[in-house]
Write a protein that holds these residues in place. Structure first.
Motif, PDB file in Angstrom:
ATOM      1  N   THR A  19       0.815  -1.218   0.000  1.00  0.00           N
ATOM      2  CA  THR A  19       0.000   0.000   0.000  1.00  0.00           C
ATOM      3  C   THR A  19       0.846   1.265   0.000  1.00  0.00           C
ATOM      4  O   THR A  19       0.472   2.258  -0.610  1.00  0.00           O
ATOM      5  CB  THR A  19      -0.936   0.038   1.212  1.00  0.00           C
ATOM      6  OG1 THR A  19      -0.291  -0.603   2.302  1.00  0.00           O
ATOM      7  CG2 THR A  19      -2.247  -0.660   0.922  1.00  0.00           C
ATOM      8  N   ARG A  20       1.985   1.197   0.685  1.00  0.00           N
ATOM      9  CA  ARG A  20       2.792   2.417   0.773  1.00  0.00           C
ATOM     10  C   ARG A  20       3.272   2.839  -0.613  1.00  0.00           C
ATOM     11  O   ARG A  20       3.167   3.997  -1.000  1.00  0.00           O
ATOM     12  CB  ARG A  20       3.991   2.182   1.695  1.00  0.00           C
ATOM     13  CG  ARG A  20       4.235   3.371   2.598  1.00  0.00           C
ATOM     14  CD  ARG A  20       5.373   3.110   3.571  1.00  0.00           C
ATOM     15  NE  ARG A  20       5.347   1.756   4.096  1.00  0.00           N
ATOM     16  CZ  ARG A  20       6.393   1.184   4.702  1.00  0.00           C
ATOM     17  NH1 ARG A  20       7.518   1.841   4.832  1.00  0.00           N
ATOM     18  NH2 ARG A  20       6.317  -0.039   5.163  1.00  0.00           N
ATOM     19  N   THR A  21       3.781   1.862  -1.352  1.00  0.00           N
ATOM     20  CA  THR A  21       4.259   2.166  -2.694  1.00  0.00           C
ATOM     21  C   THR A  21       3.113   2.641  -3.578  1.00  0.00           C
ATOM     22  O   THR A  21       3.252   3.599  -4.338  1.00  0.00           O
ATOM     23  CB  THR A  21       4.914   0.922  -3.318  1.00  0.00           C
ATOM     24  OG1 THR A  21       5.815   0.384  -2.364  1.00  0.00           O
ATOM     25  CG2 THR A  21       5.647   1.260  -4.573  1.00  0.00           C
ATOM     26  N   MET A  22       1.964   1.965  -3.431  1.00  0.00           N
ATOM     27  CA  MET A  22       0.794   2.350  -4.225  1.00  0.00           C
ATOM     28  C   MET A  22       0.448   3.813  -3.991  1.00  0.00           C
ATOM     29  O   MET A  22       0.163   4.557  -4.919  1.00  0.00           O
ATOM     30  CB  MET A  22      -0.409   1.500  -3.819  1.00  0.00           C
ATOM     31  CG  MET A  22      -0.429   0.144  -4.433  1.00  0.00           C
ATOM     32  SD  MET A  22      -0.813   0.252  -6.160  1.00  0.00           S
ATOM     33  CE  MET A  22      -2.586   0.428  -6.051  1.00  0.00           C
ATOM     34  N   LEU A  23       0.478   4.175  -2.716  1.00  0.00           N
ATOM     35  CA  LEU A  23       0.124   5.535  -2.337  1.00  0.00           C
ATOM     36  C   LEU A  23       1.081   6.531  -2.991  1.00  0.00           C
ATOM     37  O   LEU A  23       0.662   7.535  -3.549  1.00  0.00           O
ATOM     38  CB  LEU A  23       0.197   5.656  -0.812  1.00  0.00           C
ATOM     39  CG  LEU A  23      -0.831   6.563  -0.179  1.00  0.00           C
ATOM     40  CD1 LEU A  23      -2.224   6.015  -0.401  1.00  0.00           C
ATOM     41  CD2 LEU A  23      -0.545   6.712   1.311  1.00  0.00           C
ATOM     42  N   ILE A  24       2.363   6.184  -2.933  1.00  0.00           N
ATOM     43  CA  ILE A  24       3.366   7.078  -3.525  1.00  0.00           C
ATOM     44  C   ILE A  24       3.155   7.156  -5.032  1.00  0.00           C
ATOM     45  O   ILE A  24       3.123   8.231  -5.614  1.00  0.00           O
ATOM     46  CB  ILE A  24       4.789   6.575  -3.218  1.00  0.00           C
ATOM     47  CG1 ILE A  24       5.043   6.667  -1.714  1.00  0.00           C
ATOM     48  CG2 ILE A  24       5.822   7.390  -3.979  1.00  0.00           C
ATOM     49  CD1 ILE A  24       6.331   6.032  -1.271  1.00  0.00           C
ATOM     50  N   PHE A  26       0.543   6.648  -6.889  1.00  0.00           N
ATOM     51  CA  PHE A  26      -0.627   7.377  -7.368  1.00  0.00           C
ATOM     52  C   PHE A  26      -0.656   8.793  -6.829  1.00  0.00           C
ATOM     53  O   PHE A  26      -1.163   9.702  -7.483  1.00  0.00           O
ATOM     54  CB  PHE A  26      -1.908   6.644  -6.992  1.00  0.00           C
ATOM     55  CG  PHE A  26      -2.194   5.493  -7.890  1.00  0.00           C
ATOM     56  CD1 PHE A  26      -2.374   5.701  -9.248  1.00  0.00           C
ATOM     57  CD2 PHE A  26      -2.236   4.206  -7.410  1.00  0.00           C
ATOM     58  CE1 PHE A  26      -2.605   4.646 -10.100  1.00  0.00           C
ATOM     59  CE2 PHE A  26      -2.474   3.143  -8.249  1.00  0.00           C
ATOM     60  CZ  PHE A  26      -2.660   3.361  -9.598  1.00  0.00           C
ATOM     61  N   GLY A  27      -0.096   8.965  -5.624  1.00  0.00           N
ATOM     62  CA  GLY A  27      -0.120  10.292  -5.015  1.00  0.00           C
ATOM     63  C   GLY A  27       0.856  11.250  -5.678  1.00  0.00           C
ATOM     64  O   GLY A  27       0.561  12.428  -5.838  1.00  0.00           O
ATOM     65  N   ASN A 230      -1.247   6.659 -14.603  1.00  0.00           N
ATOM     66  CA  ASN A 230      -0.643   7.929 -14.209  1.00  0.00           C
ATOM     67  C   ASN A 230      -0.595   8.930 -15.352  1.00  0.00           C
ATOM     68  O   ASN A 230      -0.825  10.116 -15.159  1.00  0.00           O
ATOM     69  CB  ASN A 230       0.773   7.700 -13.667  1.00  0.00           C
ATOM     70  CG  ASN A 230       0.751   7.443 -12.180  1.00  0.00           C
ATOM     71  OD1 ASN A 230      -0.118   7.938 -11.479  1.00  0.00           O
ATOM     72  ND2 ASN A 230       1.692   6.684 -11.705  1.00  0.00           N
TER      73      ASN A 230
END
Lengths: 366, 243
Positions: A19-24, A26-27, A230
């Motif tokens: 999730t952390r990587t996903m957040l980065i 997409f964020g 993205n």
């Protein structure tokens, strides 16, 4: 096929579980675009302004009021002449001055036109340029409300300083695209492959009947999908939030982006064949990819103004061709035919890099 | 015959990692492949798995020539490495499904077998837990089950019990015996000499050669040693290559 399906599913699970990587992932593009759009409006707000009026007139009064009423400027001082104006810049009481010529009102109606001098604090180039851009806009805006003669009289002078802040945002969006795609495809792909080497699972995969080409292909899939998402997000945000029109053909732009994505994936693969640890892969992609993309692609410094050596070097940076192509297709709205050179160079790079990196990917772990 | 190697040799430049080794392993046999670090056992195992091409000599694994057809061997063998070989961020059943899929098993066959294997392991209730959250001993058991899930002819275990406590190791060996009874040939490298005693037959590699090969009890008798530990020490102490 069964193999491929099972394996691609696994790759997507890896990405979605992290999730952390996903957040980065997409964020980051959203944050960059929003920050950029936001930064423009905050950076130049409430500029402390001095107005230099050697000879007061109806027009200078109206302009001064316009400046004060604008959300970008606060008029701090009204001065008679520009003598010693640096003092105010130094003590920080103003960061910009607008100076009218002594006979401003009369000159405006003369065939030569009237002059307004904008004095800005050059120690912060970006703010200065942006502020000058806004001042120009305010002047133009105010004068267009006046008589046609007034507007006509002043226009030549005003055009010289045409909207520099808009140009930088036009430059920024293609740059962000180039950066984000290379970051996700190259860095994430190389880390994902090296991670399997590090944990030992790559060994198990190589002993299995999976063909190395299939392993590589499946590893690329999620990052390819992420990059496309993205790319679309950045495009959507820049059109809706930053009001950058998509002047060219959407499909040509998408095709160019897909080729660039393949180039980036191949670069990531190449890094993964040369490194053993995730840290090394990260540093490798940082050094080999990020720095050239930031400094040599024209994102920060225009390629045309680089010294000869760096200009040649920038030719080897895929991002340079991509960013140039995006500018042509998206901003200038040129037909795809005009971007043939960029298409050709990127496709050539894609084929070359893929061939080299697949060959390098060791089929037998010696 | 599950494995048959003849004069197998691997050189890297001037260095002969594996020097002219010959041996045979019967179907269903548990064959211990021992040797100090750097003796060449990993290189030998790599060749047998089709990962590395021998410089000279030949070998047949599960009826397939490793030089002529390394890719086909991969379907007939299972492999579990000393480093943990499952994915921590996938669940127990996802790991099983993935590797079964990699070995080309059909989805409906996988589902039925998965339930059976998990029940036998006592991991059925944990099937939806991430492997990363399981204790090491369970992971090891699971990794072994995954490596023989597709019913390979031969399973290669590269120091499978590294870092595991003795109780878990014993349980792990029970699994190995079960597999062997089902006719799966087990080729295992290990550092633990008590484990060597569990093998049907062991070979001890020193400096790229096979220094001795027999049943553990014959080896002890012929060298007049009390334990496999002593046997190993007597053979390996004169080694020139110590990794």
């Amino acid at each position: 096929m069964r193999q491929l399906k099972a394996f691609v599913k696994k790759e997507f699970l890896h990405v979605f579980r992290d999730t952390r990587t996903m957040l980065i992932l997409f964020g980051m593009p959203v944050a960059q675009i929003i920050l950029f759009g936001f930064a423009i409006s905050t950076e130049v707000r409430n500029i402390d302004l001095a107005v230099v009026v050697p000879q007061s007139s109806e027009v200078t009064r109206r302009l001064t009021e316009k400046f004060d009423a604008s959300e970008y400027f606060t008029v701090r001082k009204i001065l008679r002449s520009t003598d010693g104006i640096e003092r105010y810049f130094r003590d920080g009481s103003i960061s910009m001055a607008v100076a009218f010529t002594p006979g401003f009102a009369d000159e405006m109606l003369s065939p030569e036109g009237a002059g307004i001098q904008l004095i800005t604090d050059g120690s912060n180039t970006n703010t200065a340029r942006t502020a000058a851009g806004y001042a120009t806009a305010v002047i133009k805006d105010a004068l267009s409300e006046g008589t046609a003669a007034e507007a006509a009289g002043i226009q030549t002078d005003v055009r010289m300083l045409f909207n520099p802040q808009m140009r930088s945002s036009y430059n920024f969006v293609p740059g962000v695209m180039g950066l984000i795609i290379i970051l996700i495809c190259a860095m994430m792909t190389s880390i994902a492959i090296v991670r399997e080497k590090e944990t030992g699972t790559m060994e198990v995969l190589l002993v299995s009947p999976m063909r190395p080409q299939i392993i590589i292909l499946s590893k690329m899939m999620p990052y390819m999908a992420l990059s496309i998402v993205n790319y679309l997000t950045i495009l959507l945000l820049s059109v809706t939030l930053l009001d950058i029109p998509l002047s060219g053909n959407f499909w040509s732009l998408t095709l160019l982006s897909l080729i660039y994505i393949v180039v980036s994936l191949a670069l990531g693969l190449m890094i993964s064949t040369r490194t053993r640890t995730q840290l090394a892969a990260m540093l490798g992609s940082g050094m080999v990819l990020m720095i050239p993309v930031v400094f040599l692609s024209g994102l920060l410094f225009p390629v045309e103004s680089m010294p000869g050596f760096f200009r040649v070097l920038s030719g080897a940076v895929p991002a340079r061709w991509y960013i140039e192509g995006v500018k042509k297709l998206m901003i200038e709205g040129l037909p795809a035919g005009m971007v043939a050179k960029e298409f050709a160079i990127l496709s050539g790079m894609a084929v070359f890099l893929l061939a080299v990196s697949i060959k390098n990917f060791k089929l037998r772990l010696q | 015959m599950a494995i048959h190697a003849e004069s197998l040799t691997k050189r890297f430049g001037n260095f002969t990692a594996v020097d002219n080794i010959s041996f045979s392993v019967e179907k269903g046999e548990i064959f211990g492949f021992l040797g100090a670090n750097g003796a060449g056992k990993t290189t030998a195992m790599r060749m047998l798995c089709g990962l590395s091409r021998p410089t000279s000599g030949k070998a047949v694994v599960a009826g397939i020539d490793i030089v002529k057809d390394p890719e086909r061997i991969k379907k007939r063998i299972g492999y579990m490495s000393q480093r943990f070989s499952l994915y921590d961020d996938l669940t127990v059943s996802e790991n099983m499904t993935l590797f079964a899929g990699i070995y080309g098993m059909r989805e409906k066959d996988i589902a039925a077998k998965r339930t059976a294997v998990l029940t036998r392991l006592g991991l059925y209730d944990e099937r939806d837990m991430l492997v990363g959250s399981l204790p090491l001993g369970w992971k090891q058991k699971l990794a072994f089950s995954v490596s023989i899930f597709h019913e390979p002819a031969v399973v290669f275990l590269d120091e499978p019990t590294g870092g595991v406590d003795p109780v878990t190791r014993r349980q792990f060996w029970r699994q190995i015996y079960e597999a062997s009874e089902r006719g799966i040939t087990v080729f295992v490298t290990t550092h633990y000499m008590d484990e060597a005693e569990y093998c049907h037959r062991v070979s001890i590699m020193v400096d790229g050669h096979i220094a001795a090969m027999d049943t553990p009890s014959e080896l002890k008798a012929s060298l007049g040693a009390g334990t496999m530990d002593d046997v190993f020490y007597m053979l390996a102490r004169n080694a020139e290559r110590i990794g």
